[in-house]
Design a protein around this motif. Structure first.
Motif, mmCIF file in Angstrom:
data_model
loop_
_atom_site.group_PDB
_atom_site.id
_atom_site.type_symbol
_atom_site.label_atom_id
_atom_site.label_comp_id
_atom_site.label_asym_id
_atom_site.label_seq_id
_atom_site.Cartn_x
_atom_site.Cartn_y
_atom_site.Cartn_z
ATOM 1 N N ARG A 1 -35.124 -50.543 -34.910
ATOM 2 C CA ARG A 1 -34.864 -49.310 -35.649
ATOM 3 C C ARG A 1 -36.094 -48.412 -35.726
ATOM 4 N NH1 ARG A 1 -30.052 -49.400 -38.308
ATOM 5 N NH2 ARG A 1 -29.006 -51.425 -38.454
ATOM 6 N N ALA B 1 -34.286 -44.963 -32.067
ATOM 7 C CA ALA B 1 -33.590 -45.088 -33.339
ATOM 8 C C ALA B 1 -32.681 -43.890 -33.612
ATOM 9 C CB ALA B 1 -34.597 -45.257 -34.474
ATOM 10 N N GLU B 2 -33.181 -42.683 -33.359
ATOM 11 C CA GLU B 2 -32.387 -41.489 -33.613
ATOM 12 C C GLU B 2 -31.204 -41.392 -32.654
ATOM 13 O OE1 GLU B 2 -32.939 -36.609 -33.811
ATOM 14 O OE2 GLU B 2 -34.669 -37.926 -33.462
ATOM 15 N N LYS C 1 -29.710 -43.893 -31.249
ATOM 16 C CA LYS C 1 -28.775 -44.982 -31.505
ATOM 17 C C LYS C 1 -27.625 -44.544 -32.407
ATOM 18 C CE LYS C 1 -30.654 -48.902 -32.512
ATOM 19 N NZ LYS C 1 -31.262 -50.043 -33.232
ATOM 20 N N ALA C 2 -27.906 -43.712 -33.387
ATOM 21 C CA ALA C 2 -26.879 -43.263 -34.316
ATOM 22 C C ALA C 2 -25.943 -42.236 -33.690
ATOM 23 C CB ALA C 2 -27.521 -42.679 -35.564
#
Length: 317
Positions: A113, A118-119, A121-122
């Motif tokens: 994460r 991480a960004e 992934k969402a």
């Protein structure tokens, strides 16, 4: 019909039926899960399209090769040859791209994460549909040149301007044109294989690091003798990557060689077999390495609810 032709027909027929069985199971399962109102994972549309592309590869390659091995050489006309070769080339490209998309999705999903992914992934579930449509559009347009070059057995031709592929013929251009076309058609394959190797290597590295971090937990637990989930997931990824790279690299080498000169019958048959190997084994690798498939199956048929408790392989995100 000699014994060699009988053996070849049995091999191609068995390969096609086995692959169609596995891919049809996945397609029907995901459709039933969707129709019954169950929530699908973001990765499931990719798996469905991969199974569909694999099925199309098997239909367009396995059935004609089986009929050719039985001695039926003129069962396709000019339009039939163009259609079969075009659909096979499109399906082969889609199988490559969907496998790479699947690998890339997995790599981003299991990334830490705190990483740069991480960004993304969402937001990645929102990009799946657009990416799949782009893959379809690209290969439908990219493979149009196949229609011009492939000729049926009834077309006017001579041995000096055609390459024979058992039941169809390919027009022979100049040497420079063949080299250029081979490079252009091989470029997407090389990019897909390179991307898959990088994504798989990245996932193996992440899982290896995680396995080392929790190694002391496995040593003190009662299940220390069992293979950890991290090791099994790493093995599953390596298995998929190895099958992908092995079959498609060998087939690409054969195809490139055959484009450079008039292919002999043995190489054509070997190339056809290799082209159908990954679409045949891929659904069974997916079923084995994705425990969520068993959970879907158990959810559709309550009698199989015991499958919910199976931990044969790790579940993908």
């Amino acid at each position: 019909m000699n014994p060699q032709e009988i053996l070849l027909s049995i091999v191609f027929c068995f390969q096609t039926l086995l692959g169609m069985l596995g891919n049809s199971f996945l397609i029907c399962l995901f459709i039933l899960v969707f129709l019954t109102g169950h929530t699908l994972r973001p990765i499931d549309p990719i798996l469905t399209q991969l199974a569909f592309a694999n099925s199309l590869v098997l239909l367009c390659k396995g059935i004609p090769q089986t009929m050719a091995a039985l001695g039926l050489k003129n069962f396709l006309d000019d339009g039939g040859c163009k259609t079969v070769f075009y659909l096979h080339r499109v399906a082969r490209g889609l199988s490559l791209s969907m496998t790479c998309l699947l690998s890339g999705f997995q790599a981003i999903t299991i990334s830490p994460r705190v990483s740069r992914w991480a960004e993304l992934k969402a937001r990645i579930p929102k990009y799946i549909t657009a990416t799949c449509v782009s893959c379809w559009t690209f290969y439908l347009l990219f493979c149009i040149t196949v229609i011009e070059n492939i000729k049926g057995p009834g077309s006017s031709r001579n041995s000096s301007d055609t390459h024979q592929y058992e039941y169809c013929f390919a027009s022979v251009k100049t040497k420079e044109y063949r080299i250029l076309s081979t490079f252009i058609f091989s470029l997407p394959d090389a990019m897909c294989v390179s991307f898959l190797v990088l994504a798989s290597g990245y996932m193996v590295l992440l899982l290896s690091r995680h396995q080392k971090q929790v190694q002391h937990i496995h040593k003190t637990s009662h299940s220390s003798s069992r293979v950890s989930h991290e090791i099994r997931a790493t093995q599953a990824i390596l298995l998929q990557a190895s099958a992908f790279v092995c079959f498609y690299s060998l087939n690409s080498i054969l195809v490139a060689y055959m484009h450079s000169r008039n292919p002999i019958l043995g190489l054509v048959q070997c190339s056809a077999f290799l082209a159908s190997c990954f679409p045949t084994v891929s659904p069974f690798l997916l079923i084995c390495t994705d425990s969520q498939v068993l959970r879907y199956y158990g959810g559709l048929w309550p009698r199989n609810v015991a499958l919910f408790n199976l931990s044969v392989c790790p579940s993908w995100a």
